[in-house]
Write an enzyme that holds these catalytic residues in place. Structure first.
Site, short mmCIF file in Angstrom:
data_model
loop_
_atom_site.label_atom_id
_atom_site.label_comp_id
_atom_site.label_asym_id
_atom_site.label_seq_id
_atom_site.Cartn_x
_atom_site.Cartn_y
_atom_site.Cartn_z
CE LYS A 48 3.47 -9.15 -2.09
NZ LYS A 48 4.33 -10.06 -2.63
CG MET A 87 10.25 -0.67 -0.90
SD MET A 87 9.50 -1.90 -1.69
CE MET A 87 9.59 -0.97 -3.55
CG ASP A 108 -0.78 -0.56 0.53
OD1 ASP A 108 -0.77 0.58 1.26
OD2 ASP A 108 -0.35 -0.25 -0.54
N1 SAH Z 1 3.16 3.11 -4.30
C1 SAH Z 1 3.87 3.79 -3.22
C2 SAH Z 1 5.18 3.09 -2.90
C3 SAH Z 1 5.32 1.54 -2.51
S1 SAH Z 1 6.51 0.96 -2.22
C4 SAH Z 1 4.06 5.07 -3.75
O1 SAH Z 1 3.93 5.67 -4.81
O2 SAH Z 1 4.50 5.89 -2.87
C5 SAH Z 1 7.03 1.22 -0.49
C6 SAH Z 1 8.16 2.32 -0.16
O3 SAH Z 1 7.46 3.52 -0.72
C7 SAH Z 1 8.55 2.25 1.27
O4 SAH Z 1 9.55 1.52 1.52
C8 SAH Z 1 9.10 3.65 1.11
O5 SAH Z 1 10.12 3.83 0.50
C9 SAH Z 1 7.92 4.46 0.15
N2 SAH Z 1 7.15 5.21 1.09
C10 SAH Z 1 5.63 4.93 1.06
N3 SAH Z 1 5.09 5.92 1.83
C11 SAH Z 1 5.99 6.52 2.42
C12 SAH Z 1 6.13 7.55 3.46
N4 SAH Z 1 4.84 8.14 3.95
N5 SAH Z 1 7.41 7.97 4.02
C13 SAH Z 1 8.35 7.38 3.48
N6 SAH Z 1 8.59 6.68 2.62
C14 SAH Z 1 7.38 6.16 2.10
#
Ligand code: SAH
Length: 259
Positions: free
Chosen positions: A68, A183, A46
């Protein structure tokens, strides 16, 4: 590669591994995720997977981006699951690689369910979720004995792209000391307004951590009442985590990492 105590599970042809890549720093990959990266025939990742992690994919392995971004429907979820099923049926070792943890706001369960329904063998490789590991890179622990006994992880987008309406905001605001929003940037004004309306202290600590655990990491520390206008003024962009609660103040002593 690495000398490991136990043999790794075999990545069988015709199976799909749904793996988390962590928040950014390649050092936060699990050994199993690295093994999967080295063994797969086909990697579908992704938009959140860091390019330094993609650089670990061996030359000759097919790599594809499907995912997405910021709630935008760049690809239909059904197209992703169809593709996973299709490749597995062709006998490939398919690695579905996702940012963070595949089962935390990552559509991993939907993909695993589709594989289960199609009778495709799959394995889940958990990863370090951004809401824990990413915040740690900003010096913010999600719990500490002195500050909180509770923490909640909340999505800032419901299935329709709006703020989630199944959240009991009063309960959340009154009952949970630390709130971590994924998000949360798009609807930041409305999310913070809901918390304030439900009785949260406007002066409570709040922080936005953007691109956590990457060379672009930035942290905006403010208060619950001020963070939305401050984020707008700073022109912050996703991916970002919003954290609200007493743990934010610990950052002043615990911010151990500067990219
Ligand atoms: N599966 C992922 C989350 C996916 S939803 C997890 O466990 O981290 C996507 C959201 O994750 C983004 O909008 C943000 O809020 C957060 N996110 C993912 N990676 C990030 C990063 N390196 N820094 C800040 N926010 C992050």
């Amino acid at each position: 590669m690495l000398d490991l105590p136990a043999p790794f599970p075999d990545f069988a042809a015709g199976s799909v591994w749904l793996a988390g890549a962590g928040p950014g720093d390649p050092g936060l990959l699990t050994l199993l995720a690295l093994h999967a990266i080295k063994s797969a025939d086909h990697v579908i990742h992704d938009a959140l997977v860091d390019k330094r992690i993609l650089a670990l994919v061996p030359a000759g392995t097919v790599t594809e981006t499907m995912g997405k971004r910021g709630g935008r429907d760049s690809v239909r979820q059904a197209d992703i699951t169809d593709r996973l099923v299709d490749l597995a049926r062709q006998g490939k070792k398919v690695l579905r690689l996702k940012g963070g943890d595949p089962f935390v706001f990552g559509r991993g369960p939907e993909e695993a369910l589709a594989l289960a329904q199609a009778g495709i063998a799959f394995r889940i490789v958990p990863g370090i979720t951004a809401g824990i590991g990413g915040l740690a890179y900003a010096g913010i622990p999600v719990t500490s004995k002195e500050t909180n006994a509770t923490v909640a992880f909340i999505t800032g987008h419901g299935p329709d792209g709006d703020i989630p309406d199944e959240v009991d905001w009063d309960c959340l605001a009154k009952g949970v000391q630390v709130l971590v929003f994924y998000m949360g940037l798009k609807h930041l004004d409305r999310l913070t307004a809901r918390l304030l309306a439900a009785g949260r202290d406007p002066d409570e600590g709040a922080a936005l951590v953007c691109d956590a655990a990457t060379p672009r990491q930035s942290v905006l520390e403010s208060t619950l009442a001020e963070i939305a206008p401050a984020a707008r003024a700073a022109g912050l962009e996703p991916p970002a985590l919003l954290v609200v609660g007493p743990v934010v103040a610990l950052r002043r002593q615990l911010a151990w990492w500067a990219p």
